[in-house]
Design a protein around this motif. Structure first.
Motif, PDB file in Angstrom:
ATOM      1  N   ASP A  74     -62.576  24.049  23.387  1.00 25.79           N
ATOM      2  CA  ASP A  74     -62.178  25.288  22.723  1.00 25.79           C
ATOM      3  C   ASP A  74     -60.853  25.834  23.235  1.00 25.79           C
ATOM      4  O   ASP A  74     -60.184  26.594  22.538  1.00 25.79           O
ATOM      5  CB  ASP A  74     -63.278  26.346  22.813  1.00 25.79           C
ATOM      6  CG  ASP A  74     -63.603  26.761  24.229  1.00 25.79           C
ATOM      7  OD1 ASP A  74     -63.432  25.940  25.149  1.00 25.79           O
ATOM      8  OD2 ASP A  74     -64.047  27.906  24.418  1.00 25.79           O
ATOM      9  N   LYS A  75     -60.429  25.444  24.428  1.00 26.24           N
ATOM     10  CA  LYS A  75     -59.120  25.858  24.964  1.00 26.24           C
ATOM     11  C   LYS A  75     -58.082  24.740  24.811  1.00 26.24           C
ATOM     12  O   LYS A  75     -56.935  24.991  24.462  1.00 26.24           O
ATOM     13  CB  LYS A  75     -59.248  26.200  26.454  1.00 26.24           C
ATOM     14  CG  LYS A  75     -60.269  27.263  26.778  1.00 26.24           C
ATOM     15  CD  LYS A  75     -59.701  28.627  26.604  1.00 26.24           C
ATOM     16  CE  LYS A  75     -60.609  29.682  27.158  1.00 26.24           C
ATOM     17  NZ  LYS A  75     -61.564  30.245  26.278  1.00 26.24           N
ATOM     18  N   LYS A  77     -57.718  22.353  22.649  1.00 21.15           N
ATOM     19  CA  LYS A  77     -57.194  22.059  21.307  1.00 21.15           C
ATOM     20  C   LYS A  77     -55.937  22.868  20.986  1.00 21.15           C
ATOM     21  O   LYS A  77     -55.129  22.444  20.172  1.00 21.15           O
ATOM     22  CB  LYS A  77     -58.265  22.274  20.245  1.00 21.15           C
ATOM     23  CG  LYS A  77     -58.754  23.691  20.089  1.00 21.15           C
ATOM     24  CD  LYS A  77     -59.875  23.749  19.077  1.00 21.15           C
ATOM     25  CE  LYS A  77     -60.473  25.126  18.973  1.00 21.15           C
ATOM     26  NZ  LYS A  77     -61.604  25.155  18.051  1.00 21.15           N
ATOM     27  N   TYR A  78     -55.755  23.994  21.648  1.00 18.51           N
ATOM     28  CA  TYR A  78     -54.559  24.800  21.418  1.00 18.51           C
ATOM     29  C   TYR A  78     -53.397  24.402  22.338  1.00 18.51           C
ATOM     30  O   TYR A  78     -52.296  24.899  22.188  1.00 18.51           O
ATOM     31  CB  TYR A  78     -54.874  26.285  21.601  1.00 18.51           C
ATOM     32  CG  TYR A  78     -55.908  26.780  20.623  1.00 18.51           C
ATOM     33  CD1 TYR A  78     -55.632  26.851  19.260  1.00 18.51           C
ATOM     34  CD2 TYR A  78     -57.183  27.131  21.047  1.00 18.51           C
ATOM     35  CE1 TYR A  78     -56.583  27.275  18.353  1.00 18.51           C
ATOM     36  CE2 TYR A  78     -58.144  27.566  20.152  1.00 18.51           C
ATOM     37  CZ  TYR A  78     -57.831  27.636  18.809  1.00 18.51           C
ATOM     38  OH  TYR A  78     -58.774  28.054  17.915  1.00 18.51           O
ATOM     39  N   LYS A  82     -46.898  19.843  20.017  1.00 15.37           N
ATOM     40  CA  LYS A  82     -46.616  19.765  18.589  1.00 15.37           C
ATOM     41  C   LYS A  82     -46.454  18.304  18.165  1.00 15.37           C
ATOM     42  O   LYS A  82     -45.799  17.515  18.847  1.00 15.37           O
ATOM     43  CB  LYS A  82     -45.337  20.544  18.287  1.00 15.37           C
ATOM     44  CG  LYS A  82     -45.091  20.762  16.821  1.00 15.37           C
ATOM     45  CD  LYS A  82     -43.892  21.675  16.619  1.00 15.37           C
ATOM     46  CE  LYS A  82     -43.741  21.987  15.150  1.00 15.37           C
ATOM     47  NZ  LYS A  82     -42.677  22.959  14.923  1.00 15.37           N
ATOM     48  N   LYS A  86     -54.831  16.925  17.758  1.00 18.16           N
ATOM     49  CA  LYS A  86     -55.615  17.659  18.750  1.00 18.16           C
ATOM     50  C   LYS A  86     -56.833  16.866  19.215  1.00 18.16           C
ATOM     51  O   LYS A  86     -57.202  16.907  20.379  1.00 18.16           O
ATOM     52  CB  LYS A  86     -56.064  18.998  18.169  1.00 18.16           C
ATOM     53  CG  LYS A  86     -54.933  19.945  17.904  1.00 18.16           C
ATOM     54  CD  LYS A  86     -55.417  21.211  17.231  1.00 18.16           C
ATOM     55  CE  LYS A  86     -54.222  22.100  16.937  1.00 18.16           C
ATOM     56  NZ  LYS A  86     -54.598  23.368  16.355  1.00 18.16           N
TER      57      LYS A  86
END
Length: 97
Positions: A74-75, A77-78, A82, A86
């Motif tokens: 949950d963290k 993936k961000y 670029k 992911k």
């Protein structure tokens, strides 16, 4: 999905035995299921991409940061750079661990 059905059946049994707490129990159970975070799974081709990503020296500081803080999907993936998938990035993190 089968586990959710089994849990819902158990909740119905509990409702009959403990009517005062049944609504609270059901509400908490539903909230837990709603917030569940499921990590992605990859096909073998994407796993090869993840392994190749681990050999990239420019990515090492990022992998070290993620591992030192033991961040979860949950963290992480961000945090994927670029242009990088992911899910492939997450797989690389898992392989490294």
């Amino acid at each position: 999905m089968r586990n959710i059905r089994e849990n819902n059946k158990k909740l119905e049994e509990i409702k009959g035995e403990f009517p005062l707490f049944s609504e609270i129990i059901v509400s908490l159970h539903r909230e837990k299921n709603r917030k569940m975070k499921v990590e992605p799974t990859l096909n073998p081709q994407k796993q090869v991409e993840a392994i190749q990503m681990l050999t990239d020296q420019q990515m090492q500081p990022l992998f070290q940061k993620i591992s030192s803080e033991y961040l979860y999907w949950d963290k992480v993936k961000y945090m994927a750079p670029k242009g990088i998938d992911k899910q492939v990035f997450w797989q690389a993190v898992k392989i490294q661990r």
